[in-house]
Design a protein around this motif. Structure first.
Motif, mmCIF file in Angstrom:
data_model
loop_
_atom_site.group_PDB
_atom_site.id
_atom_site.type_symbol
_atom_site.label_atom_id
_atom_site.label_comp_id
_atom_site.label_asym_id
_atom_site.label_seq_id
_atom_site.Cartn_x
_atom_site.Cartn_y
_atom_site.Cartn_z
ATOM 1 N N LEU A 72 13.386 12.783 -4.762
ATOM 2 C CA LEU A 72 14.347 11.759 -4.376
ATOM 3 C C LEU A 72 14.477 11.673 -2.862
ATOM 4 O O LEU A 72 14.636 10.582 -2.298
ATOM 5 N N VAL A 73 14.413 12.820 -2.182
ATOM 6 C CA VAL A 73 14.505 12.830 -0.720
ATOM 7 C C VAL A 73 13.346 12.059 -0.109
ATOM 8 O O VAL A 73 13.521 11.232 0.791
ATOM 9 N N VAL A 74 12.148 12.304 -0.621
ATOM 10 C CA VAL A 74 10.972 11.627 -0.072
ATOM 11 C C VAL A 74 11.012 10.140 -0.399
ATOM 12 O O VAL A 74 10.617 9.298 0.422
ATOM 13 N N VAL A 219 -1.707 1.121 -3.829
ATOM 14 C CA VAL A 219 -1.108 1.980 -4.837
ATOM 15 C C VAL A 219 0.339 2.187 -4.459
ATOM 16 O O VAL A 219 0.662 2.308 -3.281
ATOM 17 N N PRO A 220 1.257 2.233 -5.408
ATOM 18 C CA PRO A 220 2.657 2.380 -5.070
ATOM 19 C C PRO A 220 2.898 3.616 -4.222
ATOM 20 O O PRO A 220 2.448 4.703 -4.543
ATOM 21 N N VAL A 221 3.610 3.432 -3.149
ATOM 22 C CA VAL A 221 4.017 4.536 -2.275
ATOM 23 C C VAL A 221 5.517 4.453 -2.158
ATOM 24 O O VAL A 221 6.050 3.435 -1.729
ATOM 25 N N HIS A 222 6.209 5.493 -2.550
ATOM 26 C CA HIS A 222 7.661 5.438 -2.558
ATOM 27 C C HIS A 222 8.168 5.638 -1.149
ATOM 28 O O HIS A 222 7.777 6.557 -0.462
ATOM 29 N N GLY A 223 9.062 4.792 -0.739
ATOM 30 C CA GLY A 223 9.531 4.835 0.627
ATOM 31 C C GLY A 223 11.039 4.734 0.705
ATOM 32 O O GLY A 223 11.758 4.793 -0.280
ATOM 33 N N PRO A 224 11.554 4.558 1.923
ATOM 34 C CA PRO A 224 12.990 4.487 2.110
ATOM 35 C C PRO A 224 13.601 3.330 1.342
ATOM 36 O O PRO A 224 13.003 2.290 1.152
ATOM 37 N N GLY A 225 14.836 3.522 0.889
ATOM 38 C CA GLY A 225 15.583 2.431 0.302
ATOM 39 C C GLY A 225 15.421 2.273 -1.190
ATOM 40 O O GLY A 225 15.908 1.312 -1.769
ATOM 41 N N ASP A 226 14.725 3.189 -1.876
ATOM 42 C CA ASP A 226 14.584 3.076 -3.325
ATOM 43 C C ASP A 226 15.950 3.169 -3.999
ATOM 44 O O ASP A 226 16.861 3.825 -3.521
ATOM 45 N N ASP A 227 16.061 2.525 -5.129
ATOM 46 C CA ASP A 227 17.301 2.559 -5.886
ATOM 47 C C ASP A 227 17.582 3.973 -6.346
ATOM 48 O O ASP A 227 16.844 4.562 -7.111
ATOM 49 N N ARG A 228 18.697 4.543 -5.873
ATOM 50 C CA ARG A 228 18.920 5.972 -6.107
ATOM 51 C C ARG A 228 19.275 6.291 -7.546
ATOM 52 O O ARG A 228 18.884 7.311 -8.079
ATOM 53 N N SER A 229 20.065 5.417 -8.202
ATOM 54 C CA SER A 229 20.432 5.722 -9.587
ATOM 55 C C SER A 229 19.216 5.685 -10.490
ATOM 56 O O SER A 229 19.042 6.542 -11.361
ATOM 57 N N ASP A 358 -1.503 11.486 -11.808
ATOM 58 C CA ASP A 358 -2.448 10.571 -12.445
ATOM 59 C C ASP A 358 -1.893 9.153 -12.566
ATOM 60 O O ASP A 358 -2.613 8.177 -12.396
ATOM 61 N N ASP A 359 -0.613 9.042 -12.897
ATOM 62 C CA ASP A 359 0.035 7.733 -12.969
ATOM 63 C C ASP A 359 0.797 7.510 -11.672
ATOM 64 O O ASP A 359 1.831 8.150 -11.435
ATOM 65 N N PRO A 360 0.330 6.625 -10.781
ATOM 66 C CA PRO A 360 0.979 6.441 -9.480
ATOM 67 C C PRO A 360 2.457 6.076 -9.581
ATOM 68 O O PRO A 360 3.251 6.468 -8.729
ATOM 69 N N GLN A 361 2.831 5.321 -10.627
ATOM 70 C CA GLN A 361 4.213 4.887 -10.753
ATOM 71 C C GLN A 361 5.174 6.060 -10.966
ATOM 72 O O GLN A 361 6.350 5.969 -10.628
ATOM 73 N N ARG A 362 4.656 7.147 -11.558
ATOM 74 C CA ARG A 362 5.503 8.303 -11.851
ATOM 75 C C ARG A 362 5.135 9.515 -11.002
ATOM 76 O O ARG A 362 5.638 10.612 -11.228
ATOM 77 N N ALA A 363 4.275 9.314 -10.023
ATOM 78 C CA ALA A 363 3.750 10.448 -9.269
ATOM 79 C C ALA A 363 4.844 11.224 -8.553
ATOM 80 O O ALA A 363 4.875 12.459 -8.577
ATOM 81 N N ALA A 364 5.783 10.527 -7.895
ATOM 82 C CA ALA A 364 6.787 11.211 -7.084
ATOM 83 C C ALA A 364 7.622 12.178 -7.906
ATOM 84 O O ALA A 364 7.790 13.351 -7.542
ATOM 85 N N VAL A 365 8.158 11.698 -9.035
ATOM 86 C CA VAL A 365 9.043 12.563 -9.820
ATOM 87 C C VAL A 365 8.257 13.667 -10.515
ATOM 88 O O VAL A 365 8.744 14.798 -10.651
ATOM 89 N N ARG A 366 7.051 13.349 -10.987
ATOM 90 C CA ARG A 366 6.267 14.386 -11.673
ATOM 91 C C ARG A 366 5.786 15.460 -10.707
ATOM 92 O O ARG A 366 5.803 16.652 -11.036
#
Length: 452
Positions: A72-74, A219-229, A358-366
């Motif tokens: 979440l921090v990243v 490819v999705p890269v998670h950045g600042p401002g993502d919906d926190r909930s 493997d799945d870019p959409q879920r990479a950050a949390v996994r």
């Protein structure tokens, strides 16, 4: 390097690959700079084995408290800002620790190590997430080479530590100068990371075209401002995924195998064979060199044999090396065991990170979940081995690592690529980056690792 002749999107990815490689190097350098001076730290503080184990536990606690929130921090800060902030925290903690050791201020040392652990944990998660984004953009395995960068850094840190120990450089000045230079390099490298995109109210970002990226291949890269909930719900749901948890177990076994060596090989060589502190640093350097070499070979092995076969072979090498080191009657034979141990410990962590992403959409949390599970062993296991070493000695205590190695061996099938991994990686199409533009790359087809 031929990056300047590449199209703008490919050149950006090539530069990001080198930047990630360098940040991995600097992370490893900081860790080994500290680990290589543990015998001197032990001597200055006058600590017994159990006291050293408790001391290292403070760094473990700092990392374990920070890691579950690292994804979440990243997502909120972006990988570049997260690396900068937490590399700074890591540096501040190490400098505080080093000067507290010289003053014999036990509790300040513990506070410094706790702060170091917080910085280390999130810095590591952030660079792995950036590495996963780069790997997805490339469409082929490269994570082992990023982790080879970490190993190169630990080799450099251990080598410098051996020189500092042999020439009797005070711990505080050695660490302060080394990590300050490292931080300056980090600040420069993160400028080349993939762009994180701009807040748009959504959950993930495409690496935008501010540096020439093609939205069709991004490819999705998670950045600042993502919906926190939504991010929090996604992070929690990842903890219920059986595949993610089993990959975490594979990484846990590999992390314990690597972490125990980083923390205890130098002391095990010194106390187990009655040699000096400089030889202890050499023992650590041998381990790190073997691990680095295997990581450089790892991408080719993965492409040829697949994740599961490579992980099984790695576990076998680690098990043989541990037994040889713990039971060998002579130093030279024990060092052969250290080589096998290092080779076997090399690929579990990077392959696990690749599998989690493997799945870019879920990479950050996994990746956050897998890193948290893995680092619970990387940081908690070695201090507990210190308590056991107080009863049976360092070499015998290290034999207990064989248990998680066997457990990890039983669940490596979880690391098989997802059915969608090849499709998402291949979606980029065309020429993204030439092999010669990647850290340690050799000429070979741009392919995704085959499923086992």
């Amino acid at each position: 390097m031929t990056a300047p002749s590449l199209p703008a999107p490919a050149r950006a990815v090539a530069l990001a690959a080198w930047a990630v490689f360098a940040v991995f190097f600097l992370n490893g350098f900081n860790f080994a700079t500290w680990a290589s001076r543990l015998p001197a730290v032990r001597d200055e503080l006058g600590f017994a084995e159990s006291q050293m184990g408790l001391l290292l536990l403070f760094m473990a606690v700092g990392s374990l408290l920070a890691l579950p929130l690292s994804g979440l921090v990243v997502q909120r800060l972006g990988a570049a800002r997260a690396v900068v902030i937490f590399a700074t925290i890591n540096t501040a903690g190490l400098v505080t620790t080093a000067f507290a050791v010289s003053e014999g201020a036990d509790w300040v040392v513990r506070v410094g190590l706790f702060v170091t652990g917080v910085g280390t944990g999130v810095w590591d998660a952030a660079m792995n997430l950036e590495g996963a984004a780069v790997e997805q953009r490339l469409g082929r395995a490269i994570m082992p080479r990023f982790h080879a960068g970490f190993s190169f850094g630990t080799m450099a840190g251990a080598g410098l530590g051996a020189v500092a120990a042999a020439t009797h450089v005070p711990v505080q000045w050695h660490l302060a100068v080394a990590v300050a230079v490292s931080l300056a390099a980090v600040l420069w490298c993160v400028r080349l990371f993939l762009p994180a995109g701009k807040p748009d109210g959504g959950g993930s970002r495409l690496a935008d075209d501010s540096r020439g990226a093609d939205p069709a291949t991004a490819v999705p890269v998670h950045g600042p401002g993502d919906d926190r909930s939504r991010g929090a719900r996604s992070a929690l749901s990842a903890w219920t995924e059986p595949r993610t948890l089993l990959i975490g177990l594979v990484v846990l076994a590999a992390a314990l195998t690597e972490g125990a060596a980083n923390d205890w090989v130098s002391l095990a060589v010194v106390d187990g064979f009655g040699t000096d502190n400089a030889m202890g640093a050499v023992g650590l350097a041998v381990f790190l060199t073997a691990m680095t070499g295997m990581r450089l070979l790892g991408t080719g092995l993965l492409d040829r044999y697949g994740r599961v076969a490579v992980l099984r072979g790695s576990a076998g090498l680690a098990l043989a090396g541990l037994l040889l080191f713990g039971l060998a009657p002579s130093l030279w034979l024990a060092l052969v065991g250290v080589v096998l141990w290092g080779m076997g410990a090399a690929l579990g962590f990077p392959v696990g990170m690749s599998a989690a992403s493997d799945d870019p959409q879920r990479a950050a949390v996994r990746v956050s979940v897998v890193a948290t599970i893995g680092y619970s062993a990387f940081f908690m296991g070695p201090p507990l081995i210190g308590f056991l070493a107080h009863e049976v000695g360092y070499r015998s205590a290290l034999l207990v690592i064989a248990i998680p190695v066997v457990v990890g061996l039983l669940v490596v099938g979880a690391a098989r690529p997802l059915p969608t991994a090849a499709g998402s990686a291949g979606a980029a199409g065309g020429r993204s980056v030439e092999d010669g533009d990647l850290p340690g790359a050799k000429d070979r087809p741009s392919t995704v690792e085959r499923p086992n």
